[in-house]
Design a protein around this motif. Sequence first.
Motif, mmCIF file in Angstrom:
data_model
loop_
_atom_site.group_PDB
_atom_site.id
_atom_site.type_symbol
_atom_site.label_atom_id
_atom_site.label_comp_id
_atom_site.label_asym_id
_atom_site.label_seq_id
_atom_site.Cartn_x
_atom_site.Cartn_y
_atom_site.Cartn_z
ATOM 1 N N GLY A 179 -23.594 10.038 23.963
ATOM 2 C CA GLY A 179 -22.668 10.084 22.834
ATOM 3 C C GLY A 179 -22.711 11.378 22.055
ATOM 4 N N HIS A 180 -23.554 12.349 22.453
ATOM 5 C CA HIS A 180 -23.695 13.588 21.684
ATOM 6 C C HIS A 180 -22.408 14.423 21.694
ATOM 7 C CE1 HIS A 180 -27.799 12.782 20.882
ATOM 8 N NE2 HIS A 180 -28.248 12.996 22.112
ATOM 9 N N THR A 181 -21.733 14.474 22.831
ATOM 10 C CA THR A 181 -20.493 15.256 22.897
ATOM 11 C C THR A 181 -19.446 14.688 21.945
ATOM 12 O OG1 THR A 181 -20.904 15.811 25.226
ATOM 13 C CG2 THR A 181 -18.654 16.070 24.415
ATOM 14 N N LEU A 182 -19.241 13.390 21.994
ATOM 15 C CA LEU A 182 -18.242 12.753 21.140
ATOM 16 C C LEU A 182 -18.646 12.819 19.669
ATOM 17 C CD1 LEU A 182 -17.515 9.702 23.459
ATOM 18 C CD2 LEU A 182 -15.966 11.606 22.976
ATOM 19 N N ASP A 183 -19.937 12.751 19.395
ATOM 20 C CA ASP A 183 -20.403 12.854 18.016
ATOM 21 C C ASP A 183 -20.111 14.238 17.453
ATOM 22 O OD1 ASP A 183 -22.052 11.682 15.750
ATOM 23 O OD2 ASP A 183 -23.205 13.497 16.183
ATOM 24 N N GLU A 184 -20.341 15.273 18.244
ATOM 25 C CA GLU A 184 -20.066 16.637 17.796
ATOM 26 C C GLU A 184 -18.570 16.845 17.581
ATOM 27 O OE1 GLU A 184 -21.257 20.355 16.481
ATOM 28 O OE2 GLU A 184 -22.540 18.670 17.074
ATOM 29 N N CYS A 185 -17.755 16.254 18.461
ATOM 30 C CA CYS A 185 -16.297 16.358 18.296
ATOM 31 C C CYS A 185 -15.838 15.636 17.036
ATOM 32 C CB CYS A 185 -15.590 15.768 19.514
ATOM 33 S SG CYS A 185 -15.726 16.758 21.021
ATOM 34 N N ALA A 186 -16.376 14.436 16.788
ATOM 35 C CA ALA A 186 -16.004 13.681 15.591
ATOM 36 C C ALA A 186 -16.424 14.431 14.328
ATOM 37 C CB ALA A 186 -16.651 12.294 15.629
ATOM 38 N N LYS A 187 -17.574 15.061 14.369
ATOM 39 C CA LYS A 187 -18.040 15.861 13.236
ATOM 40 C C LYS A 187 -17.081 17.020 12.962
ATOM 41 C CE LYS A 187 -21.900 18.884 11.938
ATOM 42 N NZ LYS A 187 -23.204 19.445 12.407
ATOM 43 N N THR A 188 -16.594 17.663 14.015
ATOM 44 C CA THR A 188 -15.674 18.797 13.877
ATOM 45 C C THR A 188 -14.344 18.354 13.275
ATOM 46 O OG1 THR A 188 -16.696 19.782 15.837
ATOM 47 C CG2 THR A 188 -14.603 20.717 15.120
#
Length: 265
Positions: free
Chosen positions: A226-235
């Motif tokens: 989930g790290h990729t999606l978490d970074e995208c959601a943060k952006t």
Amino acid sequence: RQTRDLSPPPKYAEIFWKSCYVATFMNRSRSFLSQLWDDFLEGFLAPTCHCCGKKTAWRAVLCGECLMQISGRLHAPELVSDVSCRCPIYTLGNYEGPLGKLVQIAKFRPSRRIFPLLKPYIISVLETGWVQGEKPILIPVPLSSARETRRGFNQARLLAEIIAERWNCLISPALVRTRLTRPQVECDETERQSNLRGAFSIAPQLLAGQFRQSSLILIDDVATTGHTLDECAKTLEPLNPASVHALTLAHSYRRIRKHSLMAEN
């Protein structure tokens, strides 16, 4: 009262019918030669299923058995509960087994013909009312320009196009990749968190406030940690959307299953 004879003169009628016969013959000949060529290539090149390696018909990238197995692994969007992410992640299938193997083939072979094959099965399991409120805006997780050029496509974009057709909603390239990162599959748990830090940004052409109070859905092929999606959601947070969700084709449940086995033992 005499009626006018509108039929063409005999000479032109004869030419007309001859041309029809010629056209029909050419079409049949073209079809015959095309089939003959396909049969020759099928026998000479021996095309095989991308998944299991069995012999297939020419231009077929999957055999019927593998396609049935993979389509049977897809289900309605299911909430993922074994990852840590600032937005809810939903998935359409389990990464283990033939579905995961197919995703790897599509990305690393690479083959852009895989996802169109799955289109009718993906459409059949998507629920129209999954996200409440107005129609969501789909945002594919971007690849670096170098990786997308080398692969020839972005698998997240291909998946988003299928979903957008089913839900009749828009796709937006709201995110861009700012740097080339190592593939997440090559990183351990600690490296995965730092590998993507600052790797995404808002697209420069996006207007301020364009997505304010909108429902956004991140689209990717696989969710593992989930790290990729978490970074995208943060952006995406500065855009002030009403909500952010994520939807993937597959998710690996191996970690939670291992924990369950350890608990049982």
